[in-house]
Scaffold this active site. Structure first.
Site, PDB file in Angstrom:
ATOM      1  N   ARG A   1      -6.329   6.335  -9.046  1.00 42.80           N
ATOM      2  CA  ARG A   1      -5.450   5.186  -9.281  1.00 42.80           C
ATOM      3  C   ARG A   1      -5.786   4.522 -10.616  1.00 42.80           C
ATOM      4  O   ARG A   1      -6.943   4.420 -10.991  1.00 42.80           O
ATOM      5  CB  ARG A   1      -5.601   4.176  -8.128  1.00 42.80           C
ATOM      6  CG  ARG A   1      -4.622   4.467  -7.008  1.00 42.80           C
ATOM      7  CD  ARG A   1      -4.796   3.606  -5.800  1.00 42.80           C
ATOM      8  NE  ARG A   1      -5.036   2.193  -6.022  1.00 42.80           N
ATOM      9  CZ  ARG A   1      -5.193   1.311  -5.032  1.00 42.80           C
ATOM     10  NH1 ARG A   1      -5.109   1.722  -3.768  1.00 42.80           N
ATOM     11  NH2 ARG A   1      -5.418   0.048  -5.284  1.00 42.80           N
TER      12      ARG A   1
ATOM     13  N   LYS B   1      -9.402  -0.307   3.922  1.00 45.09           N
ATOM     14  CA  LYS B   1      -8.214  -0.761   4.674  1.00 45.09           C
ATOM     15  C   LYS B   1      -7.212   0.384   4.851  1.00 45.09           C
ATOM     16  O   LYS B   1      -6.725   0.626   5.948  1.00 45.09           O
ATOM     17  CB  LYS B   1      -7.528  -1.944   3.963  1.00 45.09           C
ATOM     18  CG  LYS B   1      -8.418  -3.152   3.752  1.00 45.09           C
ATOM     19  CD  LYS B   1      -7.677  -4.299   3.084  1.00 45.09           C
ATOM     20  CE  LYS B   1      -7.198  -4.028   1.680  1.00 45.09           C
ATOM     21  NZ  LYS B   1      -8.268  -3.810   0.669  1.00 45.09           N
TER      22      LYS B   1
ATOM     23  N   ARG C   1      -2.537 -12.047   1.018  1.00 46.16           N
ATOM     24  CA  ARG C   1      -3.801 -12.151   0.296  1.00 46.16           C
ATOM     25  C   ARG C   1      -3.914 -13.380  -0.580  1.00 46.16           C
ATOM     26  O   ARG C   1      -4.733 -13.396  -1.514  1.00 46.16           O
ATOM     27  CB  ARG C   1      -4.140 -10.861  -0.451  1.00 46.16           C
ATOM     28  CG  ARG C   1      -3.205 -10.462  -1.501  1.00 46.16           C
ATOM     29  CD  ARG C   1      -3.146  -8.950  -1.599  1.00 46.16           C
ATOM     30  NE  ARG C   1      -4.198  -8.335  -2.349  1.00 46.16           N
ATOM     31  CZ  ARG C   1      -4.382  -7.002  -2.344  1.00 46.16           C
ATOM     32  NH1 ARG C   1      -3.631  -6.200  -1.623  1.00 46.16           N
ATOM     33  NH2 ARG C   1      -5.312  -6.478  -3.064  1.00 46.16           N
TER      34      ARG C   1
ATOM     35  N   ARG D   1     -12.781   7.577  -5.611  1.00 46.23           N
ATOM     36  CA  ARG D   1     -11.593   7.750  -4.741  1.00 46.23           C
ATOM     37  C   ARG D   1     -10.598   8.675  -5.435  1.00 46.23           C
ATOM     38  O   ARG D   1     -10.388   8.596  -6.642  1.00 46.23           O
ATOM     39  CB  ARG D   1     -10.924   6.395  -4.493  1.00 46.23           C
ATOM     40  CG  ARG D   1      -9.563   6.558  -3.814  1.00 46.23           C
ATOM     41  CD  ARG D   1      -9.033   5.287  -3.238  1.00 46.23           C
ATOM     42  NE  ARG D   1      -8.829   4.235  -4.227  1.00 46.23           N
ATOM     43  CZ  ARG D   1      -8.444   3.000  -3.904  1.00 46.23           C
ATOM     44  NH1 ARG D   1      -8.249   2.681  -2.639  1.00 46.23           N
ATOM     45  NH2 ARG D   1      -8.283   2.082  -4.844  1.00 46.23           N
TER      46      ARG D   1
ATOM     47  N   ARG E   1     -10.361  -7.020  -9.912  1.00 49.20           N
ATOM     48  CA  ARG E   1      -9.841  -7.094  -8.532  1.00 49.20           C
ATOM     49  C   ARG E   1     -10.848  -7.795  -7.620  1.00 49.20           C
ATOM     50  O   ARG E   1     -10.469  -8.564  -6.737  1.00 49.20           O
ATOM     51  CB  ARG E   1      -9.524  -5.680  -8.014  1.00 49.20           C
ATOM     52  CG  ARG E   1      -8.234  -5.119  -8.630  1.00 49.20           C
ATOM     53  CD  ARG E   1      -8.196  -3.605  -8.577  1.00 49.20           C
ATOM     54  NE  ARG E   1      -8.102  -3.100  -7.228  1.00 49.20           N
ATOM     55  CZ  ARG E   1      -8.471  -1.871  -6.868  1.00 49.20           C
ATOM     56  NH1 ARG E   1      -8.979  -1.036  -7.767  1.00 49.20           N
ATOM     57  NH2 ARG E   1      -8.339  -1.482  -5.623  1.00 49.20           N
TER      58      ARG E   1
HETATM   59  P1  AP5 Z   1      -9.415   2.815   0.842  1.00 52.87           P
HETATM   60  O1  AP5 Z   1      -9.128   3.032   2.276  1.00 52.87           O
HETATM   61  O2  AP5 Z   1      -8.500   3.382  -0.175  1.00 52.87           O
HETATM   62  O3  AP5 Z   1      -9.709   1.248   0.570  1.00 52.87           O
HETATM   63  P2  AP5 Z   1      -8.716   0.015   0.516  1.00 52.87           P
HETATM   64  O4  AP5 Z   1      -9.376  -1.124   1.176  1.00 52.87           O
HETATM   65  O5  AP5 Z   1      -7.358   0.408   0.983  1.00 52.87           O
HETATM   66  O6  AP5 Z   1      -8.736  -0.229  -1.047  1.00 52.87           O
HETATM   67  P3  AP5 Z   1      -7.549  -0.588  -2.048  1.00 52.87           P
HETATM   68  O7  AP5 Z   1      -8.103  -0.313  -3.425  1.00 52.87           O
HETATM   69  O8  AP5 Z   1      -6.284   0.097  -1.670  1.00 52.87           O
HETATM   70  O9  AP5 Z   1      -7.425  -2.119  -1.810  1.00 52.87           O
HETATM   71  P4  AP5 Z   1      -6.707  -3.169  -2.662  1.00 52.87           P
HETATM   72  O10 AP5 Z   1      -6.533  -4.264  -1.715  1.00 52.87           O
HETATM   73  O11 AP5 Z   1      -7.397  -3.496  -3.929  1.00 52.87           O
HETATM   74  O12 AP5 Z   1      -5.405  -2.401  -3.180  1.00 52.87           O
HETATM   75  P5  AP5 Z   1      -3.887  -2.475  -2.762  1.00 52.87           P
HETATM   76  O13 AP5 Z   1      -3.329  -1.128  -2.883  1.00 52.87           O
HETATM   77  O14 AP5 Z   1      -3.706  -3.235  -1.524  1.00 52.87           O
HETATM   78  O15 AP5 Z   1     -10.909   3.396   0.583  1.00 52.87           O
HETATM   79  C1  AP5 Z   1     -11.493   3.345  -0.706  1.00 52.87           C
HETATM   80  C2  AP5 Z   1     -12.370   4.600  -0.900  1.00 52.87           C
HETATM   81  O16 AP5 Z   1     -13.467   4.542   0.018  1.00 52.87           O
HETATM   82  C3  AP5 Z   1     -11.655   5.930  -0.606  1.00 52.87           C
HETATM   83  O17 AP5 Z   1     -12.126   6.888  -1.509  1.00 52.87           O
HETATM   84  C4  AP5 Z   1     -12.084   6.288   0.825  1.00 52.87           C
HETATM   85  O18 AP5 Z   1     -12.099   7.682   1.066  1.00 52.87           O
HETATM   86  C5  AP5 Z   1     -13.488   5.701   0.855  1.00 52.87           C
HETATM   87  N1  AP5 Z   1     -13.891   5.220   2.167  1.00 52.87           N
HETATM   88  C6  AP5 Z   1     -13.134   4.498   3.068  1.00 52.87           C
HETATM   89  N2  AP5 Z   1     -13.858   4.190   4.143  1.00 52.87           N
HETATM   90  C7  AP5 Z   1     -15.112   4.711   3.941  1.00 52.87           C
HETATM   91  C8  AP5 Z   1     -16.317   4.724   4.698  1.00 52.87           C
HETATM   92  N3  AP5 Z   1     -16.399   4.133   5.905  1.00 52.87           N
HETATM   93  N4  AP5 Z   1     -17.411   5.350   4.154  1.00 52.87           N
HETATM   94  C9  AP5 Z   1     -17.333   5.949   2.948  1.00 52.87           C
HETATM   95  N5  AP5 Z   1     -16.225   5.974   2.177  1.00 52.87           N
HETATM   96  C10 AP5 Z   1     -15.125   5.356   2.675  1.00 52.87           C
HETATM   97  O19 AP5 Z   1      -3.304  -3.376  -3.939  1.00 52.87           O
HETATM   98  C11 AP5 Z   1      -3.258  -2.870  -5.260  1.00 52.87           C
HETATM   99  C12 AP5 Z   1      -2.654  -3.906  -6.183  1.00 52.87           C
HETATM  100  O20 AP5 Z   1      -1.290  -4.177  -5.781  1.00 52.87           O
HETATM  101  C13 AP5 Z   1      -3.324  -5.271  -6.222  1.00 52.87           C
HETATM  102  O21 AP5 Z   1      -4.448  -5.298  -7.090  1.00 52.87           O
HETATM  103  C14 AP5 Z   1      -2.177  -6.146  -6.699  1.00 52.87           C
HETATM  104  O22 AP5 Z   1      -1.961  -5.981  -8.075  1.00 52.87           O
HETATM  105  C15 AP5 Z   1      -0.997  -5.564  -5.947  1.00 52.87           C
HETATM  106  N6  AP5 Z   1      -0.799  -6.178  -4.623  1.00 52.87           N
HETATM  107  C16 AP5 Z   1      -0.898  -5.565  -3.415  1.00 52.87           C
HETATM  108  N7  AP5 Z   1      -0.695  -6.431  -2.409  1.00 52.87           N
HETATM  109  C17 AP5 Z   1      -0.463  -7.627  -3.008  1.00 52.87           C
HETATM  110  C18 AP5 Z   1      -0.225  -8.922  -2.486  1.00 52.87           C
HETATM  111  N8  AP5 Z   1      -0.190  -9.166  -1.163  1.00 52.87           N
HETATM  112  N9  AP5 Z   1      -0.030  -9.941  -3.372  1.00 52.87           N
HETATM  113  C19 AP5 Z   1      -0.053  -9.708  -4.716  1.00 52.87           C
HETATM  114  N10 AP5 Z   1      -0.310  -8.514  -5.260  1.00 52.87           N
HETATM  115  C20 AP5 Z   1      -0.511  -7.467  -4.416  1.00 52.87           C
HETATM  116 MG    MG Z   2      -5.444   0.538   0.107  1.00 56.31          MG
END
Ligand code: AP5
Ligand code: MG
Length: 222
Positions: free
Chosen positions: A155, A13, A87, A126, A166
């Site tokens: 991270r 994402k 989410r 990552r 997660r």
């Molecule tokens: P990346 O682009 O970083 O993936 P992502 O989907 O953004 O993954 P996240 O870990 O950020 O998602 P998340 O939803 O768990 O975390 P968030 O920060 O939102 O890509 C991942 C890896 O793959 C990278 O190394 C990249 O280079 C590689 N890659 C990408 N595309 C590729 C491809 N096509 N081929 C190969 N490699 C590829 O949330 C974190 C925490 O915050 C949550 O757990 C929660 O505690 C809190 N939080 C956030 N939002 C909320 C909410 N709405 N409600 C409650 N708690 C929340």
């Molecule tokens: Mg992300």
């Protein structure tokens, strides 16, 4: 243009959002990034959120709601892409209520998917540039030599136990949100397997074909 990127942890994402905001001149609203920044600054929100994030649990909804709604308001409730919000069904209701209240509903929810096996391989290698926020993968999207190795960090929630948690939280609390937006007729499913540019091409083709405001976008970049 009002979009949301949806999908499990590590599906790409953030990576895709960065490409889309550059091309479409949108504001990237990642609740995860906003929470991590609050944790780094040790604000009251950061203090409350820290233990949830490290354990791979969702942060209490009202905190995230305020972060997301403030960010949408800051950009005039237009030209944004949500990443990681909403989410839960409760957050989806808040989003619908908030945007309908401004007569500015979401135009598309782009749901990216890959298998759990691919997710684990993406998350375990990552790395983030702590200065710029740029997202890398040691094998699939390696950092250029110009990036000093000590500015690359992993991270805290990319530890194996937190990744497992997660994924569990995604299945139980987040996945049902797909159906919610499917019923609104704005959900589009995108295969997240393949190179970053290939997935980006799939997303852009959905946007070009299904997002009415695309034709009215501000000046596009190459
Ligand atoms: P990346 O682009 O970083 O993936 P992502 O989907 O953004 O993954 P996240 O870990 O950020 O998602 P998340 O939803 O768990 O975390 P968030 O920060 O939102 O890509 C991942 C890896 O793959 C990278 O190394 C990249 O280079 C590689 N890659 C990408 N595309 C590729 C491809 N096509 N081929 C190969 N490699 C590829 O949330 C974190 C925490 O915050 C949550 O757990 C929660 O505690 C809190 N939080 C956030 N939002 C909320 C909410 N709405 N409600 C409650 N708690 C929340
Ligand atoms: Mg992300």
């Amino acid at each position: 243009m009002r979009l949301a990127l949806f999908g499990p942890p590590g599906v790409g994402k953030g990576t895709q959002a960065k490409l889309l905001v550059h091309r479409l001149k949108l504001k990237h609203i990642s609740t995860g990034d906003l929470i991590r920044s609050a944790i780094k600054l040790n604000t009251s929100v950061g203090k409350e959120a820290r233990s949830f994030v490290r354990a791979g649990e969702l942060v209490p909804g009202p905190i995230v709601r305020k972060l997301a709604e403030d960010a949408m308001t800051e950009c005039g409730i237009d030209y944004f892409i949500l990443d990681g919000y909403p989410r839960t069904i409760e957050q989806a209701d808040w989003t619908t209520e908030f945007l309908d209240g401004h007569n500015a509903p979401l135009e598309a929810v782009l749901s990216i998917s890959v298998s759990d096996e691919v997710i684990v391989s993406r998350l375990s290698k990552r790395r983030i540039n702590r200065e710029t926020g740029e997202i890398y993968h040691l094998d699939f999207n390696p950092p250029p030599n110009s990036v000093p190795p000590d500015s690359l960090v992993q991270r805290k929630d990319d530890r194996p136990e937190a990744i497992r948690q997660r994924l569990q939280v995604y299945r139980n609390q987040t996945f049902p949100v797909e159906d919610y937006f499917e019923r609104q007729g704005i959900l589009h499913r995108i295969d997240g397997l393949g190179d970053i540019e290939v997935v980006y091409g799939r997303l852009m083709s959905v946007i070009v074909s299904h997002v009415k405001s695309f034709g009215k976008s501000r000046q596009l970049q190459d």
